[in-house]
Design a protein around this motif. Structure first.
Motif, PDB file in Angstrom:
ATOM      1  N   GLU A  18       6.074   7.148  -2.436  1.00 13.52           N
ATOM      2  CA  GLU A  18       6.039   5.667  -1.732  1.00 13.52           C
ATOM      3  C   GLU A  18       5.869   4.740  -2.761  1.00 13.52           C
ATOM      4  OE1 GLU A  18       4.043   6.332   2.222  1.00 13.52           O
ATOM      5  OE2 GLU A  18       3.493   4.123   1.914  1.00 13.52           O
ATOM      6  N   VAL A  58      -0.914  -0.943  -4.254  1.00 15.45           N
ATOM      7  CA  VAL A  58      -2.171  -0.127  -4.237  1.00 15.45           C
ATOM      8  C   VAL A  58      -2.006   1.320  -4.028  1.00 15.45           C
ATOM      9  CG1 VAL A  58      -4.412  -0.053  -3.134  1.00 15.45           C
ATOM     10  CG2 VAL A  58      -3.439  -2.431  -3.364  1.00 15.45           C
ATOM     11  N   VAL A  59      -2.397   2.187  -4.697  1.00 11.80           N
ATOM     12  CA  VAL A  59      -1.885   3.825  -4.726  1.00 11.80           C
ATOM     13  C   VAL A  59      -3.172   4.572  -4.110  1.00 11.80           C
ATOM     14  CG1 VAL A  59      -0.815   5.565  -6.101  1.00 11.80           C
ATOM     15  CG2 VAL A  59      -0.284   2.920  -6.514  1.00 11.80           C
ATOM     16  N   ASP A  60      -2.586   5.411  -3.168  1.00 15.40           N
ATOM     17  CA  ASP A  60      -3.752   6.284  -2.930  1.00 15.40           C
ATOM     18  C   ASP A  60      -3.527   7.532  -3.506  1.00 15.40           C
ATOM     19  OD1 ASP A  60      -5.155   8.396  -1.486  1.00 15.40           O
ATOM     20  OD2 ASP A  60      -4.805   7.651   0.398  1.00 15.40           O
ATOM     21  N   LEU A  91      -6.406   2.760  -5.571  1.00 17.32           N
ATOM     22  CA  LEU A  91      -7.145   1.903  -4.770  1.00 17.32           C
ATOM     23  C   LEU A  91      -8.861   1.848  -4.836  1.00 17.32           C
ATOM     24  CD1 LEU A  91      -9.262   3.948  -2.628  1.00 17.32           C
ATOM     25  CD2 LEU A  91      -6.944   4.991  -1.968  1.00 17.32           C
ATOM     26  N   PHE A 136       0.937  -1.392   0.009  1.00 17.56           N
ATOM     27  CA  PHE A 136       0.013  -0.067  -0.070  1.00 17.56           C
ATOM     28  C   PHE A 136       0.773   1.157  -0.003  1.00 17.56           C
ATOM     29  CE2 PHE A 136      -2.577  -3.464   1.445  1.00 17.56           C
ATOM     30  CZ  PHE A 136      -3.855  -3.278   0.916  1.00 17.56           C
ATOM     31  N   ALA A 137       0.655   2.294  -1.150  1.00 17.41           N
ATOM     32  CA  ALA A 137       1.446   3.496  -1.052  1.00 17.41           C
ATOM     33  C   ALA A 137       0.578   4.516  -0.754  1.00 17.41           C
ATOM     34  CB  ALA A 137       2.096   3.420  -2.252  1.00 17.41           C
ATOM     35  N   ALA A 138       0.983   5.495  -0.068  1.00 18.81           N
ATOM     36  CA  ALA A 138       0.097   6.689   0.508  1.00 18.81           C
ATOM     37  C   ALA A 138       0.220   7.743  -0.877  1.00 18.81           C
ATOM     38  CB  ALA A 138       0.733   7.088   1.688  1.00 18.81           C
ATOM     39  N   SER A 142      -8.067   9.122  -1.354  1.00 14.82           N
ATOM     40  CA  SER A 142      -8.882   8.897  -0.114  1.00 14.82           C
ATOM     41  C   SER A 142      -9.503  10.146   0.404  1.00 14.82           C
ATOM     42  CB  SER A 142      -7.743   8.294   0.916  1.00 14.82           C
ATOM     43  OG  SER A 142      -6.788   9.010   1.368  1.00 14.82           O
TER      44      SER A 142
END
Lengths: 474, 228
Positions: free
Chosen positions: A92, A293-295, A241, A86-88, A299
């Motif tokens: 990242e 999974v990229v944010d 995401l 998971f990447a914020a 979000s």
């Protein structure tokens, strides 16, 4: 004209595009073809309004519970040996891919089409780490060889002529080529095949991730998406995401809707559902499968009543093909990764602090054709209005616009004063000298002159002249 | 980023408690009318015709084979016309259609799990790839491959000509039938499910459609008809 990441502002880039008749012809030809193909393909499915409503329901439910479905997806894929990260943000995500490449000792990267990789600037990042990165989608490869960026979500190289493509291929290979499509495509097949066979890392996007089985699903036509996922020792999937859907029943609905809306095909040539890495006893396939999974700003839209639905988007590009602004200026004028109406909404939402992104909400006539074309019924034009309002609230509209809007709001609250003032304004607007001033002059550059009607709407209304038939201006 | 922290952040924004089950759903899957499509009630003849028409629209070829002898003859013709070596699914898969002779006579090479490099080189050099898809989808003319040890990824991908052998009884009406059949039990999930509808294609050069850009330029389906 160069289409590399274009500096300057939206108006400058748009003006440059408007001065390029060949580009305009190419964009319009493509947009017409895809728009008509979509119309035919959705009509042949029958009752498309029901499909659209169902598509909207599926996407709305998924996004409203996206944490649950992402957890389910990750757990199911991990159970079969896939690794989910998971990447914020972009940094990242790039760091994760670099680390996967480093641990796998990878030097040569082949890429399938991925808008998220463009968004996070992956190619430049990997190149800076000394990795060789080759785009393998034909259109993306052409754009890469030219040092440019994609101009359409589905067909990235519509702005290049075959002559330009021939030149790019000749320069890359040293071969002499005929400019016909079969020769050029065949040449690309041969050149890229050697790259595929030598690559040690494959990077692809993801059209959908199915939560109930933990599967990554890719819709492609050329086959490069399958090669990227089959030949290199390590396969990395980049996904926003929001790409998840709950079940295979939902995927079936998307499989009917996405290709028809994107290219007008009943189904793309390939649908590749990847359930995990190579298993014991198999002769091919990647030994490692990673999903990032990229944010990266997504979000922030969750829980926002105005903008959460932007995450329903399935990236079909149908809104581009019907947009009167996109059809005039093409993809590069947006100066950002996502062009067209989806880009005019998404880029400002993903990067709200960059004026070069927020101004994109102005690239629309608010006609609503995008919302109508959207196969999952995203109210794009409402979002454009909301974004413009947000801009003004944040003081980004410039002092002139703010003052004008404040004045208008004040007038609306004081109707007794407003009417005589409006009448005065109408009288002034008839003077030829006024029409050469400031905003009026800017308007005149591209529009027919605005001449006030002999009697204003309000006057007609108050005089009671046929309340059901108010006279129109000249 | 830590997965739990990532997911908890999404839940918080949505006003959900982390780990909570999803809210009840309005609708799931395709619209109901798609499930009452006439194709679902159609007989085998109509299903076969629909499959063939959709496959041809996608640029593929359908050859109907009345019996095992006709199938063998068709395969031998394609092998002879292929102009190069052939690769195929593993013997265990071929046995289902009694096609072991392909390997027995040395006409096609199956995957070699112990030697991935050799298998990849063979597929890259092959003119013909012969596969046995699990299912065919009538509405779209699609071949559905359930990949695993006996059915490799590269067989239907690297050679220029892809020949698939399918029993008529393996034709299902709609995409959803194939998904339900293959993805129903998580423990029985294949490594990958690859749907193929016609040859590889692109319109990336001036919107001009052309075939065979990365995957096969020709797809032939040999449909072994059920005994009447």
């Amino acid at each position: 004209m160069s289409h590399a990441a274009d500096p300057g502002d939206l108006a400058g880039r748009a003006a440059r595009a408007l001065g390029d008749p060949r580009l305009q012809r190419a964009v319009r030809f493509t947009a017409d073809r895809l728009r008509d193909a979509k119309a035919a393909a959705t009509a042949s499915l029958g009752g498309f309004a029901e499909w659209r409503e169902r598509g909207r329901e599926i996407r709305a439910h998924t996004i409203a519970n996206v944490d649950h479905y992402l957890r389910l997806f990750a757990r199911n894929l991990a159970a079969r040996g896939g690794r989910v990260h998971f990447a914020a943000d972009a940094r990242e995500a790039c760091a994760l891919v670099t680390e996967i490449a480093r641990q796998g000792g990878a030097r040569r990267v082949v890429k399938g089409k991925s808008m998220v990789s463009e968004e996070i600037g992956l190619n430049a990042h990997l190149a800076a780490q000394g990795l060789e990165v080759v785009e393998t989608d034909l259109g993306e490869w052409i754009v890469q060889l030219a040092g440019e960026t994609p101009s359409h979500i589905i067909l990235p190289a519509i702005h290049k002529t075959r002559g330009e493509i021939q030149e790019l291929f000749e320069r890359e290979s040293g071969a002499r080529l005929a400019p016909d499509t079969a020769t050029l495509a065949g040449h690309a097949r041969g050149r890229l095949r050697t790259r595929f066979l030598a690559a040690d890392l494959g990077v692809s996007g993801c059209n959908f991730a199915v939560a109930e089985t933990g599967s990554v699903v890719l819709f492609t036509n050329e086959g490069n998406g399958r090669l990227v996922a089959a030949l290199p020792r390590v396969h990395v999937v980049l996904m926003g995401l929001e790409r998840v859907v709950p079940t295979w029943q939902d995927l079936e609905c998307m499989a009917q809707v996405l290709p028809r809306s994107a290219t007008g095909q009943p189904l793309t040539t390939y649908v590749n559902a990847i359930h995990g890495p190579r298993r014991a006893g198999e002769a091919d396939g990647p030994e490692e499968l990673h999903v990032v999974v990229v944010d990266n700003g997504r979000s922030r839209q969750l829980g926002d009543p105005e903008f959460q639905a932007i995450l329903h988007c399935i990236r079909c590009g149908a809104c581009l093909n019907v947009c009167p602004v996109y059809r005039q200026i093409g993809g590069h004028a947006y100066g950002a990764v996502y062009p067209g109406p989806i880009g005019a909404v998404l880029n400002p939402l993903l990067e709200p602090d960059r004026p070069a992104r927020t101004e994109l909400a102005q690239a629309s006539s608010l006609c609503g054709a995008c919302s109508e074309a959207c196969p999952v019924a995203i109210p794009l034009h409402d979002m454009l209005v909301a974004l413009r309002a947000r801009d003004v609230r944040h003081g980004r509209g410039g002092p002139g616009l703010r003052l004008a809007l404040r004045l208008l709001a004040w007038l609306a609250r004081h109707p007794r004063l407003a009417r005589p003032l409006l009448r005065l304004g109408r009288t002034l607007a008839r003077l030829p000298g006024v029409r050469a001033l400031g905003p009026a002059r800017a308007w005149r550059r591209i529009h027919a002159p605005l001449v006030p009607a002999p009697r204003s709407f309000l006057d007609q209304w108050h005089a009671g002249t046929g309340r059901d038939e108010v006279q129109h201006g000249p | 980023m830590d997965p739990e922290r990532f997911l908890a952040g999404l839940a918080a924004r949505l006003g959900r408690s982390a780990g909570a089950p999803p809210a009840p759903r309005d609708g799931c899957g395709v619209p109901e009318r798609h499930r009452t499509h006439p194709l679902r009630a159609a007989g085998p003849g109509a299903r076969r015709a629909c499959f063939g028409a959709a496959l041809r629209r996608a640029g593929g070829n359908l050859q109907e084979c009345a019996d095992a002898a006709a199938l063998e003859q068709a395969l031998r013709e394609h092998l002879a016309a292929g102009g190069g070596p052939a690769v195929c699914d593993a013997t265990a898969a071929l046995a289902g259609l009694r096609l072991e002779w392909l390997v027995g006579e040395g006409l096609a090479t199956p995957p070699s799990p112990g030697d991935a490099a050799t298998w990849r080189a063979r597929c890259a050099a092959a003119a013909l790839g012969i596969t046995l898809p699990a299912l065919g989808v009538a509405e779209t003319g699609t071949l559905v491959h359930a990949l695993g040890p006996d059915r490799a990824r590269l067989t239907s991908l690297l050679p220029r000509h892809h020949v698939a052998v399918l029993r008529e009884s393996c034709l299902v009406p709609q995409l959803g039938d194939a998904f339900a059949a293959l993805h129903g039990a998580p423990e029985a999930l294949p490594s990958a499910t690859v749907l193929v509808t016609g040859p590889s294609r692109t319109s990336d050069i001036e919107n001009d459609a052309t075939i065979g850009v990365h995957g096969p330029a020709a797809v032939t389906v040999l449909l072994l008809l059920d005994a009447p």
